[in-house]
Scaffold this motif. Structure first.
Motif, PDB file in Angstrom:
ATOM      1  N   VAL A  91      -0.299   4.079   3.809  1.00 36.74           N
ATOM      2  CA  VAL A  91       0.644   5.192   3.870  1.00 36.74           C
ATOM      3  C   VAL A  91       0.948   5.633   2.445  1.00 36.74           C
ATOM      4  CG1 VAL A  91       2.965   5.934   4.498  1.00 36.74           C
ATOM      5  CG2 VAL A  91       1.662   4.463   6.047  1.00 36.74           C
ATOM      6  N   LEU A 102      -0.357   9.010   6.701  1.00 45.33           N
ATOM      7  CA  LEU A 102      -1.253   7.883   6.957  1.00 45.33           C
ATOM      8  C   LEU A 102      -2.671   8.288   6.575  1.00 45.33           C
ATOM      9  CD1 LEU A 102      -1.667   5.021   8.165  1.00 45.33           C
ATOM     10  CD2 LEU A 102      -2.180   6.159  10.337  1.00 45.33           C
ATOM     11  N   VAL A 105       3.418  10.454   8.870  1.00 42.98           N
ATOM     12  CA  VAL A 105       3.972   9.253   9.492  1.00 42.98           C
ATOM     13  C   VAL A 105       5.161   9.590  10.387  1.00 42.98           C
ATOM     14  CG1 VAL A 105       5.106   7.048   9.023  1.00 42.98           C
ATOM     15  CG2 VAL A 105       3.136   7.746   7.666  1.00 42.98           C
TER      16      VAL A 105
END
Length: 535
Positions: free
Chosen positions: A192, A197, A95
């Motif tokens: 997440v 992700l 992320v």
């Protein structure tokens, strides 16, 4: 302090991508993953394909035994059924490396995704990367002022659910064509977890709540604030199968990464050669559709398909620097790899190395410093693995065990992975007829091992460093010219001989540093070749 810092940096960079070190940790440091203990095949069955060192003396007998074992394995009934590649969670990207301001194009298991941040729902979204209008890639679009994903070809806009909210070309007083199902974009479940992700590769509405039924594998140490967790990602020009088996092969480290990774020595076990090769005892204990576990000299390892392979070092404590009992804290370290099938001949690796010691190093040293050595490790065997994959394809994916002679226990994990792949997936990833089965041709080495498009543009830390260094290079040249100009035009007597010499020397240093910086940028952010024969 400087020496200690250097050792910690070497530990961070050197441990990357499978390095064994002299720091050891107990096996209890990792939380159990979902379904990791549900195995059905007993150890006795694994012995059918576990190689033994004593078998090396009779090559013909070994080959005959391997063929017999292969036939026996083919005759075994598959109680678990086939592995469903499209009923699993897949890691997409860290992320921290995703910019919320723009959409990102990612390919996973042959599916082209557009990943974007929905400011209205405050969450990441994963859509099919094609506009329903004329199939233009939405990843080349933008997020508009109302927080919608906009296709920049004709301006169609979509909300976080994939529904079309605007077709600019449609008349305002006409039928609401944007409400048609054909105007919607396929939306995939995503979440997440562990700062990564994940997405579920099925957009059917029945899977929209799949997260309540099945979650991605969770590793507590990555989220533990008391752990440092170096993380990075790299797109690689060889396939998922070769990526996984390479990470499962500790025997290649002294040779493929010679001169890069420090190999721990054992006085009681002499080396076979200058590189440090020796016998490795690896025993796979359980194997079924949910993966397999293995016991190694220095710890345990676990493969949890399709993405997760991790290693927990055990007996690697540096005997010269034993841990003090008064510290009251056990040192723990994990090697965690997320292996992602992209397309035939293409894969993606996300790595994370959580540790609960020397945490301060990660807080003051930027990630891109560590990524330099980690990328070099990947590059040092990338070309030979790319060619190896083509040779495996020529022999046929189902003929791997017949084509490859693997008589020692150091290959036990690789053999187990190939057995799992053949038994539960026909020897390869299920691409669902998206590709013709052929591998992409071999490009020039500079393109094959290019770091910029495979890593730098996908890493927020390396991208920022690349931009900053590229600014610094011309600035240094400009400063060099200015200093020379000042020294040249200043009247005689206005500067002492020492001051004038200092200006010339400073200009020379700035120019030399700019040239060094140019080479540093190219070597570490674009292309760094590795010649094994000259090491």
């Amino acid at each position: 302090m400087a020496a200690a810092t250097l050792n910690l940096l070497n530990l961070q960079a050197g441990l990357s991508l499978g390095k064994q070190t002299q720091v050891g940790f107990p096996l209890s440091c990792i939380s159990p993953l979902p379904k990791l203990t549900k195995f059905r095949i007993p150890l006795s069955k694994f012995k059918l394909y576990s190689a033994s060192p004593s078998s090396i003396s009779a090559t013909t007998t070994v080959e005959q035994e391997q063929e017999q074992k292969q036939e026996q394995e083919n005759e075994e009934e598959d109680e678990d059924g086939k592995f469903d590649w499209y009923s699993e969670w897949y890691a997409v990207a860290p992320v921290r490396d995703l910019d919320k301001r723009v959409p990102h194009g990612k390919r996973v298991i042959g599916i082209d995704l557009v990943v974007w941040w929905d400011p209205n729902e405050k969450s990441w979204k994963a859509f099919d990367d094609r506009c329903p209008h004329r199939l233009a890639p939405l990843s080349e679009g933008r997020i508009d002022q109302w927080g919608r994903l906009q296709c920049v070809y004709h301006g169609w806009c979509f909300n976080g659910s994939g529904q079309c909210k605007l077709i600019p070309q449609a008349p305002t007083d006409g039928p609401p064509v944007h409400t048609s199902k054909k105007a919607c974009v396929a939306s995939y479940p995503c979440t997440v977890q562990n700062d990564i992700l994940w997405f579920w590769p099925n957009s059917d509405p029945q899977y929209q709540d799949i997260l309540t039924k099945k979650q991605p594998p969770y590793i507590a140490e990555i989220d533990d604030p008391s752990y440092a967790k170096s993380m990075g990602t790299r797109d690689i020009n060889y396939g998922y199968e070769v990526l996984v088996e390479n990470l499962m092969d500790p025997a290649h480290v002294p040779y493929a990464h010679y001169g890069i990774m420090r190999i721990p020595t054992d006085k009681n076990r002499p080396k076979a050669d200058r590189e440090g090769g020796r016998h490795l005892e690896i025993n796979v204990q359980t194997l079924d559709k949910c993966g397999f576990t293995a016991q190694q000299e220095r710890g345990i390892s676990k493969f949890y398909p399709p993405c997760v392979f991790y290693v927990v070092p055990k007996s690697t404590m540096n005997q010269d620097q034993p841990e003090k009992e008064s510290e009251g804290k056990e040192r723990r370290f994990l090697l965690i790899f997320f292996c992602i099938p992209v397309s035939p001949g293409k894969s993606r690796l996300i790595w994370s190395f959580p540790r609960n010691f020397a945490v301060w190093v990660d807080r003051i040293v930027p990630r891109w410093i560590f990524h330099i050595d980690q990328n070099l490790i990947l590059d040092s065997d990338l070309y030979l693995l790319h060619l190896e994959e083509h040779k495996i394809m020529e022999t046929g994916l189902t003929n791997w065990q017949k084509a490859c002679f693997v008589p020692t226990k150091s290959d036990a994990l690789v053999i187990a992975f190939r057995k799992w792949l053949k038994k539960y997936s026909g020897g390869q990833v299920d691409w669902r007829m998206k590709f013709d089965g052929s591998l992409p041709p071999t490009p020039p080495r500079e393109q094959l091992m290019d770091r910029y498009w495979s890593h730098v543009v996908n890493c927020s830390s390396c991208s920022a460093a690349y931009k900053g260094l590229n600014i610094a290079e011309p600035v240094l040249q400009i400063v060099s010219v200015i200093l020379l100009g000042v020294a040249a035009v200043t009247k005689q007597g206005a500067l002492t001989t020492f001051q004038r010499s200092a200006l010339f020397m400073s200009a020379l240093i700035c120019f030399a540093v700019s040239k060094w910086l140019s080479r540093f940028i190219y070597k570490n952010f674009h292309y760094h070749d590795y010649n094994h024969a000259l090491k």
